[in-house]
Design a protein around this motif. Structure first.
Motif, PDB file in Angstrom:
ATOM      1  N   SER A  98       0.888  -1.188  -0.002  1.00  0.00           N
ATOM      2  CA  SER A  98       0.103  -0.001  -0.036  1.00  0.00           C
ATOM      3  C   SER A  98       1.010   1.065   0.090  1.00  0.00           C
ATOM      4  O   SER A  98       0.316   2.343  -0.591  1.00  0.00           O
ATOM      5  N   TYR A 101       2.268   3.647  -3.576  1.00  0.00           N
ATOM      6  CA  TYR A 101       1.110   4.159  -4.398  1.00  0.00           C
ATOM      7  C   TYR A 101       1.277   5.684  -4.544  1.00  0.00           C
ATOM      8  O   TYR A 101       2.066   6.259  -3.493  1.00  0.00           O
ATOM      9  N   TYR A 196      -2.281   1.347   7.826  1.00  0.00           N
ATOM     10  CA  TYR A 196      -3.460   0.482   7.412  1.00  0.00           C
ATOM     11  C   TYR A 196      -3.385  -0.661   8.399  1.00  0.00           C
ATOM     12  O   TYR A 196      -2.865  -1.584   8.193  1.00  0.00           O
ATOM     13  N   GLU A 197      -3.882  -0.542   9.576  1.00  0.00           N
ATOM     14  CA  GLU A 197      -3.993  -1.672  10.605  1.00  0.00           C
ATOM     15  C   GLU A 197      -4.910  -1.141  11.639  1.00  0.00           C
ATOM     16  O   GLU A 197      -5.246   0.015  11.656  1.00  0.00           O
ATOM     17  N   GLU A 198      -5.147  -2.092  12.409  1.00  0.00           N
ATOM     18  CA  GLU A 198      -6.343  -1.759  13.368  1.00  0.00           C
ATOM     19  C   GLU A 198      -5.852  -1.137  14.278  1.00  0.00           C
ATOM     20  O   GLU A 198      -4.688  -1.177  14.944  1.00  0.00           O
ATOM     21  N   GLN A 225      -4.761  11.799  -2.715  1.00  0.00           N
ATOM     22  CA  GLN A 225      -5.825  10.981  -3.210  1.00  0.00           C
ATOM     23  C   GLN A 225      -6.686  10.312  -2.359  1.00  0.00           C
ATOM     24  O   GLN A 225      -7.875  10.352  -2.241  1.00  0.00           O
ATOM     25  N   GLU A 226      -5.795   9.754  -1.233  1.00  0.00           N
ATOM     26  CA  GLU A 226      -6.280   8.985  -0.313  1.00  0.00           C
ATOM     27  C   GLU A 226      -7.024   9.874   0.750  1.00  0.00           C
ATOM     28  O   GLU A 226      -8.012   9.413   1.473  1.00  0.00           O
ATOM     29  N   PHE A 229     -10.024  11.840  -1.871  1.00  0.00           N
ATOM     30  CA  PHE A 229     -10.677  10.919  -2.738  1.00  0.00           C
ATOM     31  C   PHE A 229     -11.762  11.518  -3.610  1.00  0.00           C
ATOM     32  O   PHE A 229     -12.727  11.625  -3.673  1.00  0.00           O
ATOM     33  N   GLN A 238      -8.995  -1.838  -6.599  1.00  0.00           N
ATOM     34  CA  GLN A 238      -8.153  -2.701  -6.460  1.00  0.00           C
ATOM     35  C   GLN A 238      -7.568  -2.728  -5.212  1.00  0.00           C
ATOM     36  O   GLN A 238      -6.640  -1.451  -5.403  1.00  0.00           O
ATOM     37  N   ASP A 239      -7.466  -3.380  -4.282  1.00  0.00           N
ATOM     38  CA  ASP A 239      -6.704  -3.176  -3.114  1.00  0.00           C
ATOM     39  C   ASP A 239      -5.053  -3.463  -3.492  1.00  0.00           C
ATOM     40  O   ASP A 239      -4.677  -4.418  -3.917  1.00  0.00           O
ATOM     41  N   ALA A 240      -4.281  -2.460  -3.203  1.00  0.00           N
ATOM     42  CA  ALA A 240      -2.665  -2.636  -3.653  1.00  0.00           C
ATOM     43  C   ALA A 240      -2.271  -3.864  -2.776  1.00  0.00           C
ATOM     44  O   ALA A 240      -1.286  -4.520  -3.223  1.00  0.00           O
ATOM     45  N   TYR A 257     -16.567   7.721   2.443  1.00  0.00           N
ATOM     46  CA  TYR A 257     -14.969   7.378   2.743  1.00  0.00           C
ATOM     47  C   TYR A 257     -13.950   8.168   3.325  1.00  0.00           C
ATOM     48  O   TYR A 257     -13.122   7.823   4.535  1.00  0.00           O
ATOM     49  N   ALA A 260     -14.411   8.121   7.243  1.00  0.00           N
ATOM     50  CA  ALA A 260     -13.925   6.782   7.984  1.00  0.00           C
ATOM     51  C   ALA A 260     -12.362   6.989   7.844  1.00  0.00           C
ATOM     52  O   ALA A 260     -11.778   6.709   8.762  1.00  0.00           O
ATOM     53  N   PHE A 261     -11.830   7.685   6.736  1.00  0.00           N
ATOM     54  CA  PHE A 261     -10.363   7.875   6.649  1.00  0.00           C
ATOM     55  C   PHE A 261      -9.822   8.685   7.630  1.00  0.00           C
ATOM     56  O   PHE A 261      -9.018   8.480   8.706  1.00  0.00           O
ATOM     57  N   HIS A 264     -10.009   7.159  11.238  1.00  0.00           N
ATOM     58  CA  HIS A 264      -8.951   6.354  11.439  1.00  0.00           C
ATOM     59  C   HIS A 264      -7.804   7.242  12.051  1.00  0.00           C
ATOM     60  O   HIS A 264      -6.906   6.822  13.001  1.00  0.00           O
TER      61      HIS A 264
END
Lengths: 303, 654
Positions: A98, A101, A196-198, A225-226, A229, A238-240, A257, A260-261, A264
């Motif tokens: 990820s 990118y 990107y982890e819990e 872009q993350e 968006f 597609q998930d990288a 989105y 949520a981003f 997090h």
């Protein structure tokens, strides 16, 4: 066009930075941009640079008594000076897929951005004669090098940053835990990742660092872009890391989105801050000078 | 709703295109790599809200509507009714001659024509034409039948005469050029014999054009017409000779004479009219014959009142009357009297007399050189004489009364200063009628005018004819009232110079008198309504002062004018005033209908109407579509829908 190396303290242009193909050059650009040099420790001891006077107590080293002051005041004082202490800095680079990118041409990938940033930090640590180590956060903790002030270690750190092997899916929580296992005491963990982890996994890791007396600075790297968006066309996303696909109409889900981003990222920020650590949100289209500045500030405070 | 190109309606199937695209839409095959779907997966489960759903379907509907309306626009819709229904093209040709004023003819014939025309629908065309003075379209054949009906309702018979054939041919040609199943001319006429005067019945109208004629109206019982009267002066006044034409049986009529627009008759005569005969009645009219006047001679009403009045104008003529005042005291010889006596028998002849004690006759020229002529009662007589249109030739002597009279009329004389040399008259206005007449044979007449002294005429009020050596006016003309004064800044005696014995003396006096007499004469024109009158003398104001058109506003005319009604007309051109007596065409008074068969039926062609290359229904459809181009509105609607779609669609992807 031949890229030019920006001079020290010059405004940093991300386009110029991305045009530089060499990691050392990029790192130097960054380091020069913040004007980082040797630091002074807050700890006081025997050294050449005067810090303060204090009364002599029996048992003190008589060599540290200021005889001239004794002659003038008839009282014995101990001359104190700043003590230069090395700091152990462990650079942790997330090399998950990820991180590889970039949303547009001419932009740095998150990985390159992070490499550049950590390279600059490595440069700064060498200038400040701090111990520097590195670990790559792949499927397992990879290429771990414990912090050391030796020039060989510096070269090894650079070598690790030069060509990190890209991993696939990365269990970030586990690899961070492994890094904590491997690190010596009182390290400054500099973690460059997209996290990107819990959040629970991250929180457990952070709590452990705090318990073990470490310091930490999270460099949360994100592509514009993350964050924004602002895709317009309905597409197959597609998930990288996992290569899983999802058919989406971006305008419809953009707001959700982004919410949520941001949630997090905010949660991570709170986790790090609660433990007294730093959490910096970085965009690959903006110079990470703030991150370097934060590092220096943190270094100065801990020394 | 009809369609010009219904095939384009198949394009409405394109309505399904946006729907099909919507339903068959596939996600792009090339995936968009994204760092993590961690936060996208939960969001993807979120469906559109109600407004997004409505907007999406609204956009879809707009796109479908755009395609459908575009198909409609290309199909060129129109309201045309049933195009397969046979259509009509009708022209009502109106005989607007004054014979239609007889009895109830106009009302009856108009009702008849309206009934014959019936009602019009869809692509039917309707036109209205007048016969007189020449065939004229009130409304050319049009599908706007309402407009044509309005014109028909507003039409009225006038005071002209009319011929049917030219109008029928013009209407027939117009109808032949129209694509119609039935072409018809309705002739609103009383079938007067005069209507068909000179008609060429052997040449029919274009094939396919039918003509509807009304029945010949019943003959009238009482009809007589007053024709143009003539006036001659008598010792007691005037005698009018009034021709009256009786077109019916013997009848008794009353003829009344009105003067100068009065409402009270100055004479009333009972006439015994013999059957079908024209007689002239002499009527003595009271009142002075030396003043201009106009008269109306009116019969009591009969069944055609339009020709019951005629008009005449009296303009007194006193050609050659010349009023010569007494010579001033102290003159050695009356050169003027001698010269005028010598020229009295030349053309125009001069009838020389002294000014009368009372009112001076208007149609005369006064020759004045005595200061007493400008003083006291004589001056008042002179003013009245000039105000009424008289003319005067005045020689300046510098007398007190003369100067006062001239000053009162805005002309102040200035004596010429004394100088060693004599004063010469030169720089003649060669385009002046008087100078032109003088110099017509010999230019030497204008030379050698030398005087020991004289008076300069004021340049501001005098129209100069000749000048002194110092360029001031020596001879000039001024207007006083309706009259004119030819003023000479020198005296006609030997004290002033040798001019009285020069060769130019007698010709000047004679031509001056002749010029002033000619200027007094105004034309009396007698014409007919509908005829063009040539107007000499440039532009002027034209208005009716007596007759049916009286009371109307004055109009500016130049060159010519066509009076459309009988009466007395006045043309004012500057200070000149001319009167015109206009009558009605006398032949139109004869209401006798055509009595030998019905030859006009030969005008209807027996040949079949030529087949049109283009189907009539198609032509009608194109015509109906062009009358109300609905496709334009459809395109406009598409533009609006496109704008709406752009707005909404943009919002869906933003």
């Amino acid at each position: 066009m031949t890229p030019t190396v920006p001079t020290a303290h010059a405004p940093l242009d991300m386009a110029e930075l991305s045009a530089l193909t060499s990691l050392p050059l990029r790192a130097r650009c960054l380091a020069d941009a913040v004007g980082a040099g040797r630091h002074r420790s807050r700890r006081r001891g025997a050294s050449v640079e005067f810090a303060d006077y204090r009364d002599y107590y029996p048992g003190d080293d008589l060599r540290r008594v200021d005889w001239r002051l004794l002659a003038r005041t008839d009282r014995a004082h101990i001359r104190e000076a700043h003590e230069e202490t090395p700091m152990r800095v462990l650079l942790l680079l997330d090399v998950s897929a990820s991180m590889n990118y970039a949303s547009g041409p001419g932009r740095l990938t998150k990985l390159d951005f992070a490499r550049c940033l950590l390279g600059a930090l490595a440069l700064i640590t060498r200038r400040q004669r701090d111990a520097c180590g590195i670990g790559l956060l792949a499927a397992e903790l990879d290429g771990y090098l414990a912090p050391s002030t030796s020039p060989g270690r510096q070269r090894s750190v650079w070598a690790a940053l030069e060509a990190p092997a890209l991993a696939g899916q990365t269990p970030l929580g586990r690899t961070l835990w492994q890094a904590a296992d491997a690190a010596p005491r009182s390290c400054l963990f500099v973690i460059a990742s997209d996290f990107y982890e819990e959040t629970d996994e991250i929180a457990a890791f952070v709590r452990r660092l705090r318990f073990e007396g470490h310091d930490a600075m999270a460099l949360h790297v994100a592509d514009p872009q993350e964050e924004d968006f602002n895709f317009t066309d309905a597409s197959q996303f597609q998930d990288a890391e996992t290569a899983s696909e999802l058919a989406l109409d971006p305008p419809v889900i953009a707001a959700a989105y982004r919410a949520a981003f941001n949630a997090h990222r905010t949660k991570l920020h709170e986790i790090f801050l609660e433990s007294g650590f730093a959490h910096l949100s970085l965009r690959t289209d903006a110079p990470p000078l703030a991150a370097l500045g934060a590092y220096l500030a943190r270094r100065a405070g801990k020394a | 709703m009809n369609w010009l190109f219904p095939g384009f309606l198949a394009g409405a199937l394109a309505v399904g295109l946006p729907f099909a695209l919507h339903l068959l839409r596939r996600w792009p095959r090339r995936p968009v790599v994204f760092p993590s779907l961690r936060f996208l997966a939960p969001s993807s489960r979120k469906t559109e809200n109600w407004w997004q759903r409505i907007r999406r379907w609204l956009v879809l509907a707009l796109r479908g509507a755009i395609f459908a309306i575009l198909a409609v626009a290309f199909a060129r819709p129109f309201h045309g009714g049933d195009l397969t229904r046979p259509n009509r093209a009708v022209v009502i040709v109106i005989d607007n001659s004054f014979s239609l004023q007889a009895g109830g003819r106009w009302t009856e014939l108009r009702s008849w024509a309206r009934e014959k025309a019936g009602t019009f629908e869809g692509s039917d065309r309707f036109g209205v034409m007048l016969m007189a003075p020449q065939p004229t379209w009130l409304v050319a054949p049009t599908t706007e039948t309402g407009r044509a009906w309005q014109a028909f309702a507003a039409a009225k018979p006038g005071w002209l005469t009319a011929r049917a054939e030219p109008a029928l041919r013009m209407a027939g040609d117009a109808l032949a050029a129209i694509a119609a199943d039935h072409r018809e001319i309705i002739v609103l006429s009383d079938q007067q014999r005069l209507n068909w005067s000179g008609a060429e019945f052997s040449q029919p109208l274009p094939p396919g054009v039918a003509i509807e004629f009304p029945e010949i109206p019943a003959p009238v019982d009482r009809q007589a017409a007053v024709l143009a009267p003539t006036l001659t002066p008598t010792e007691q006044g005037l005698r009018a000779s009034v021709p009256v034409h009786n077109f019916t049986d013997a009848q008794k009529r009353v003829l009344r004479v009105y003067r100068d627009g009065g409402v009270t008759p100055i004479r009333e005569e009972n006439l015994e009219l013999v059957r079908q005969e024209m007689r002239s009645f002499d009527i003595n009219l009271p009142g002075p014959s030396d003043r201009a006047a106009y008269f109306r001679f009116s019969l009591d009403d009969d069944e055609l009142p339009a020709d019951d009045s005629a008009y005449a104008i009296w303009q007194p003529t006193e050609d050659g009357a010349l009023l010569l005042d007494r010579e001033p005291a102290g003159t050695e010889a009356d050169f003027v009297a001698i010269a005028l006596d010598a020229a009295a028998n030349l053309k125009p002849k001069l009838k020389i007399s002294s000014p009368p004690a009372g009112e001076w006759p208007v149609r005369a020229v006064a020759v004045l050189r005595n200061d007493a002529s400008f003083a006291g009662a004589t001056a008042a007589q002179l003013d009245a004489f000039l105000a009424a249109g008289g003319s005067a030739l005045v020689f300046a002597r510098g007398g007190t009364a003369e100067q006062a009279w001239l000053a009162a009329h805005g002309a102040v004389l200035s004596p010429l200063p004394e100088q060693g040399e004599s004063w010469q008259v030169h720089d003649w206005a060669l385009d002046h009628p008087l100078v032109a007449a003088l110099s017509q044979r010999r230019l030497e007449v204008l030379l050698g005018w030398e005087f020991k002294g004289g008076w300069s005429l004021p340049a501001t009020t005098v129209d100069p004819i000749a000048h002194w050596s110092d360029e001031t006016a020596a001879i000039g003309e001024i207007r006083v009232g309706a009259g004119r004064v030819l003023f000479c800044g020198f005296s006609p005696d030997r004290h002033a110079g040798d001019w009285p014995v020069m060769p130019s003396f007698v010709p000047f006096l004679h031509q001056s008198a002749a010029y002033l007499m000619r200027a007094q004469q105004s034309a009396i024109v007698v014409g007919q309504a509908g005829q063009t009158l040539s107007l000499a003398g440039g532009s002027g104001q034209w208005r009716a002062i007596e007759g049916p058109a009286a009371g109307g506003p004055a109009v500016d005319v130049a060159g010519s004018v066509v009076p459309m009604a009988p009466g007395v007309y006045e043309l004012v051109q500057g200070r000149d005033r001319k009167l015109f007596a206009i009558g009605v065409p006398p032949e139109e008074s004869d209401l006798a209908p055509w009595d030998v068969g019905a030859p006009w039926m030969k005008l209807v062609s027996t040949k079949p109407a030529p087949e049109s290359k283009v189907p009539r229904a198609e032509v009608a459809a194109v015509d109906a579509e062009q009358r109300a181009p609905l496709w334009w509105w459809a395109v406009a609607l598409v533009a609006v829908l496109l704008l709406a779609e752009l707005g909404l669609a943009n919002r869906t992807v933003r």
